[in-house]
Design a protein around this motif. Structure first.
Motif, PDB file in Angstrom:
ATOM      1  N   ALA A 160       0.729  -1.224  -0.068  1.00  0.00           N
ATOM      2  CA  ALA A 160       0.087   0.178   0.005  1.00  0.00           C
ATOM      3  C   ALA A 160       1.063   1.312   0.078  1.00  0.00           C
ATOM      4  O   ALA A 160       1.929   1.312   0.549  1.00  0.00           O
ATOM      5  N   LEU A 161       0.232   2.210  -0.502  1.00  0.00           N
ATOM      6  CA  LEU A 161       0.624   3.798  -0.197  1.00  0.00           C
ATOM      7  C   LEU A 161      -0.343   4.525   0.325  1.00  0.00           C
ATOM      8  O   LEU A 161      -1.414   4.482  -0.473  1.00  0.00           O
ATOM      9  N   VAL A 162      -0.329   4.934   1.541  1.00  0.00           N
ATOM     10  CA  VAL A 162      -1.441   5.604   2.416  1.00  0.00           C
ATOM     11  C   VAL A 162      -1.226   7.011   2.633  1.00  0.00           C
ATOM     12  O   VAL A 162       0.093   7.363   2.591  1.00  0.00           O
ATOM     13  N   ARG A 163      -2.018   7.642   2.997  1.00  0.00           N
ATOM     14  CA  ARG A 163      -1.727   9.073   3.573  1.00  0.00           C
ATOM     15  C   ARG A 163      -2.430   9.490   4.783  1.00  0.00           C
ATOM     16  O   ARG A 163      -3.421   8.825   5.162  1.00  0.00           O
ATOM     17  N   SER A 164      -1.927  10.622   5.236  1.00  0.00           N
ATOM     18  CA  SER A 164      -2.368  11.239   6.351  1.00  0.00           C
ATOM     19  C   SER A 164      -2.552  12.739   6.282  1.00  0.00           C
ATOM     20  O   SER A 164      -1.425  13.169   5.768  1.00  0.00           O
ATOM     21  N   PRO A 176      -7.696   2.302  -4.993  1.00  0.00           N
ATOM     22  CA  PRO A 176      -7.570   1.158  -5.767  1.00  0.00           C
ATOM     23  C   PRO A 176      -6.558   1.433  -7.065  1.00  0.00           C
ATOM     24  O   PRO A 176      -5.954   0.140  -7.533  1.00  0.00           O
ATOM     25  N   ASP A 177      -6.397   2.584  -7.514  1.00  0.00           N
ATOM     26  CA  ASP A 177      -5.441   2.658  -8.739  1.00  0.00           C
ATOM     27  C   ASP A 177      -4.070   3.116  -8.305  1.00  0.00           C
ATOM     28  O   ASP A 177      -3.226   3.344  -9.144  1.00  0.00           O
ATOM     29  N   GLY A 178      -3.737   3.268  -6.912  1.00  0.00           N
ATOM     30  CA  GLY A 178      -2.433   3.631  -6.421  1.00  0.00           C
ATOM     31  C   GLY A 178      -1.157   2.456  -6.559  1.00  0.00           C
ATOM     32  O   GLY A 178      -1.772   1.452  -6.626  1.00  0.00           O
ATOM     33  N   PRO A 179      -0.181   2.964  -6.256  1.00  0.00           N
ATOM     34  CA  PRO A 179       0.911   2.098  -6.391  1.00  0.00           C
ATOM     35  C   PRO A 179       0.797   1.029  -5.333  1.00  0.00           C
ATOM     36  O   PRO A 179       0.550   1.214  -4.257  1.00  0.00           O
ATOM     37  N   PHE A 180       1.246  -0.218  -5.437  1.00  0.00           N
ATOM     38  CA  PHE A 180       1.319  -1.304  -4.499  1.00  0.00           C
ATOM     39  C   PHE A 180       2.411  -1.581  -3.788  1.00  0.00           C
ATOM     40  O   PHE A 180       2.643  -1.952  -2.817  1.00  0.00           O
ATOM     41  N   ASP A 181       3.387  -1.264  -4.508  1.00  0.00           N
ATOM     42  CA  ASP A 181       4.871  -1.734  -4.238  1.00  0.00           C
ATOM     43  C   ASP A 181       5.963  -0.771  -4.329  1.00  0.00           C
ATOM     44  O   ASP A 181       7.029  -0.799  -4.963  1.00  0.00           O
ATOM     45  N   THR A 182       5.576   0.481  -3.630  1.00  0.00           N
ATOM     46  CA  THR A 182       6.728   1.704  -3.841  1.00  0.00           C
ATOM     47  C   THR A 182       8.097   1.468  -2.961  1.00  0.00           C
ATOM     48  O   THR A 182       8.065   1.146  -2.121  1.00  0.00           O
ATOM     49  N   HIS A 183       9.081   1.919  -3.875  1.00  0.00           N
ATOM     50  CA  HIS A 183      10.482   1.936  -3.316  1.00  0.00           C
ATOM     51  C   HIS A 183      10.806   3.228  -3.112  1.00  0.00           C
ATOM     52  O   HIS A 183      11.601   3.246  -1.958  1.00  0.00           O
ATOM     53  N   THR A 184      10.635   4.260  -3.941  1.00  0.00           N
ATOM     54  CA  THR A 184      10.921   5.657  -3.734  1.00  0.00           C
ATOM     55  C   THR A 184      10.023   6.393  -3.963  1.00  0.00           C
ATOM     56  O   THR A 184       9.321   6.312  -4.966  1.00  0.00           O
ATOM     57  N   LEU A 185       9.723   7.622  -3.073  1.00  0.00           N
ATOM     58  CA  LEU A 185       8.608   8.721  -3.423  1.00  0.00           C
ATOM     59  C   LEU A 185       9.445   9.888  -3.737  1.00  0.00           C
ATOM     60  O   LEU A 185      10.560  10.300  -3.199  1.00  0.00           O
ATOM     61  N   GLY A 186       8.738  10.693  -4.643  1.00  0.00           N
ATOM     62  CA  GLY A 186       9.250  12.141  -5.116  1.00  0.00           C
ATOM     63  C   GLY A 186       8.161  13.095  -5.006  1.00  0.00           C
ATOM     64  O   GLY A 186       7.118  12.762  -5.367  1.00  0.00           O
ATOM     65  N   TYR A 196       5.269  11.243  -7.158  1.00  0.00           N
ATOM     66  CA  TYR A 196       6.000  10.468  -8.264  1.00  0.00           C
ATOM     67  C   TYR A 196       6.377   9.104  -7.255  1.00  0.00           C
ATOM     68  O   TYR A 196       6.800   9.187  -6.140  1.00  0.00           O
ATOM     69  N   SER A 197       5.998   7.853  -7.804  1.00  0.00           N
ATOM     70  CA  SER A 197       6.386   6.649  -7.095  1.00  0.00           C
ATOM     71  C   SER A 197       7.126   5.780  -7.999  1.00  0.00           C
ATOM     72  O   SER A 197       6.923   5.531  -9.221  1.00  0.00           O
ATOM     73  N   ALA A 198       8.313   5.243  -7.449  1.00  0.00           N
ATOM     74  CA  ALA A 198       9.070   4.334  -8.483  1.00  0.00           C
ATOM     75  C   ALA A 198       8.824   3.113  -7.691  1.00  0.00           C
ATOM     76  O   ALA A 198       9.205   2.643  -6.366  1.00  0.00           O
ATOM     77  N   ALA A 199       8.072   2.115  -8.288  1.00  0.00           N
ATOM     78  CA  ALA A 199       7.619   0.878  -7.676  1.00  0.00           C
ATOM     79  C   ALA A 199       7.914  -0.312  -8.461  1.00  0.00           C
ATOM     80  O   ALA A 199       8.463  -0.272  -9.552  1.00  0.00           O
TER      81      ALA A 199
END
Length: 346
Positions: A160-164, A176-186, A196-199
Motif C-alpha cells: 500500500a501507499l497510504v496518506r495522512s 484502488p489505482d495507487g501503487p502497490f509496491d513503492t520503493h521511492t517517493l518524490g 511520483y512513485s518508483a515501484a
C-alpha cells in the motif's frame, strides 16, 4: 560545502567536496545502514537508520553519532525523513518507519518518539507482506507534502501507499489505482499535488512501475512509455525543473539487487515525454545494481547516482554522467547502496 551521504551495508560513507577533489570518510562503521536524512533547514541535524541496530542521530553534521532516544520498538529502521514545514522549536518533526511496519514521530530531534498506532488499523494492513520475508512487511518510504504541514505519505513494502492529513494521527487507505509496491517517493515543490512513485508493480505487469499523481494522491496514472525495464527502484526530481526526473530500473528484483545477476539502467523523462534510457558516462548495464538517486536543492539541474560501481554526477539534468574521482571500497562492488543524500552543510 556539498556533502554526499551514502548508506551502505557496513556503515555510512561521507563524501565532502574539496577544491579539485572529494574527501571520503567512513562513519557508523560496521552498522548496516539503510537510510539517511537531514533536517532541510538545519542540515547538520542528521538521522541514520540501521537494520538491527536502531536509529542514530547526529547534531554536528556527522562528527559524532548517538543512538536515538526511547520509543521506537523495532531496531530495523527502514525509512526516515525530516519535515521542512512541521517545526517544533529548533527541530523539524522527524518520522521513522520500521520493520515490522510501524511509524514513529519525534518533535525533539529524536530524543523521544511517539508511535502512530492508527496506521496499523487500516483495512489493508493484514494483507501487507514483504515477499523475501513473507511473515512481515516494512515502511519502505515516507514522503512529506512540501506545502501542507502534517500531510504525509507512507509506502508499505509490499501492499500500500497510504496518506495522512494530520501528522499521522489518522490515515486514509490506498487508492484502488495507487501503487502497490513503492520503493521511492518524490514530492517536488512544484506543481502542488504532484507525487511520483518508483515501484516494483511493473515486475508483474510491465508498464506499471512508474506511478504518478497530480492531485495529492486522489487519483493515479502510470505513464510508462519508453521504459524497457519495469521494476523501478530509485527516483530523483530536478529541483530547478520539477518535471525533469530520473529513475533506476531493472527487469526484476534479482537483476536490481543480486550482484550475481545484476543488470539495471537509468532513465530520464522531461514533462510528459517518453522515458529515455541514459548511458553516457555510466557503467555497462550488466553488472550494475539498481542505483540510488538523489538531487541537491542547491544545485538545480544536477543529479547524483550511487551503485556498486561508484558514485556518479550529472551536471546536465541526467543526460550525461561522470564518475566521482574517489576510491570506491572494494567490498561495495558486491552490494548495493541502500540510501543516498546530497545537501549543503556548513
Amino acid at each position: 560545502m556539498t556533502t554526499i551521504y551514502i548508506a551502505l551495508p557496513d556503515g555510512l560513507l561521507v563524501l565532502r567536496r574539496k577544491p579539485g577533489h572529494w574527501q571520503a570518510q567512513s562513519q557508523l562503521e560496521g552498522l548496516p545502514t539503510y537510510c539517511i536524512a537531514a533536517d532541510p533547514l538545519q542540515p547538520e541535524h542528521l538521522y541514520a537508520g540501521t537494520f538491527g541496530r536502531g536509529l542514530w542521530r547526529s547534531m554536528d553534521a556527522g562528527a559524532s553519532w548517538q543512538p536515538a532516544g526511547d520509543g521506537i520498538r523495532s531496531p530495523q529502521i527502514m525509512a526516515v525523513v525530516v519535515s521542512r514545514a512541521e517545526r517544533v522549536g529548533a527541530f523539524g518533526v522527524v518520522y521513522a518507519g520500521t520493520e515490522p511496519s510501524a511509524l514513529y514521530r519525534s518533535e525533539d530531534g529524536g530524543k523521544t518518539w511517539q508511535e502512530l498506532t492508527s496506521l496499523l488499523t487500516l483495512p489493508s494492513a493484514p494483507t501487507w507482506s514483504f515477499p523475501p520475508r513473507p511473515y512481515t512487511s516494512h515502511v519502505r518510504a515516507i514522503g512529506l507534502d512540501p506545502h501542507q504541514a502534517g500531510r504525509l505519505y507512507v509506502a508499505i513494502e509490499a501492499g500500500a501507499l497510504v496518506r495522512s492529513f494530520d501528522g499521522g494521527q489518522t490515515w486514509e487507505d490506498r487508492k484502488p489505482d495507487g501503487p502497490f509496491d513503492t520503493h521511492t517517493l518524490g514530492l517536488p515543490h512544484q506543481p502542488p499535488g504532484r507525487i511520483y512513485s518508483a515501484a516494483g508493480d511493473g515486475f508483474m505487469q510491465p508498464g506499471q512501475g512508474f506511478v504518478e499523481s497530480r492531485d495529492g494522491g486522489d487519483t493515479w496514472e502510470r505513464p510508462g512509455a519508453g521504459l524497457q525495464h519495469h521494476y523501478l527502484w530509485g527516483l530523483a526530481v530536478d529541483p530547478g525543473s520539477p518535471e525533469t526526473l530520473v529513475v533506476s530500473a531493472a527487469d526484476g528484483p534479482q537483476q536490481a539487487h543480486n550482484p550475481l545477476s545484476a543488470a539495471s539502467a537509468i532513465y530520464r523523462r522531461v514533462s510528459e515525454g517518453s522515458w529515455q534510457q541514459v548511458q553516457d558516462g555510466l557503467p555497462a548495464s550488466r553488472g550494475m545494481l539498481a542505483s540510488q538517486l538523489s538531487a541537491n536543492e542547491a544545485e538545480p539541474g544536477v543529479f547524483y547516482a550511487a551503485n556498486n560501481q561508484g558514485v556518479y554526477r550529472s551536471a546536465d539534468a541526467g543526460l550525461t554522467w561522470e564518475r566521482l574521482d574517489m576510491a570506491w571500497p572494494e567490498q561495495e562492488h558486491r552490494s548495493r547502496a541502500e540510501g543516498l543524500l546530497v545537501c549543503e552543510v556548513g
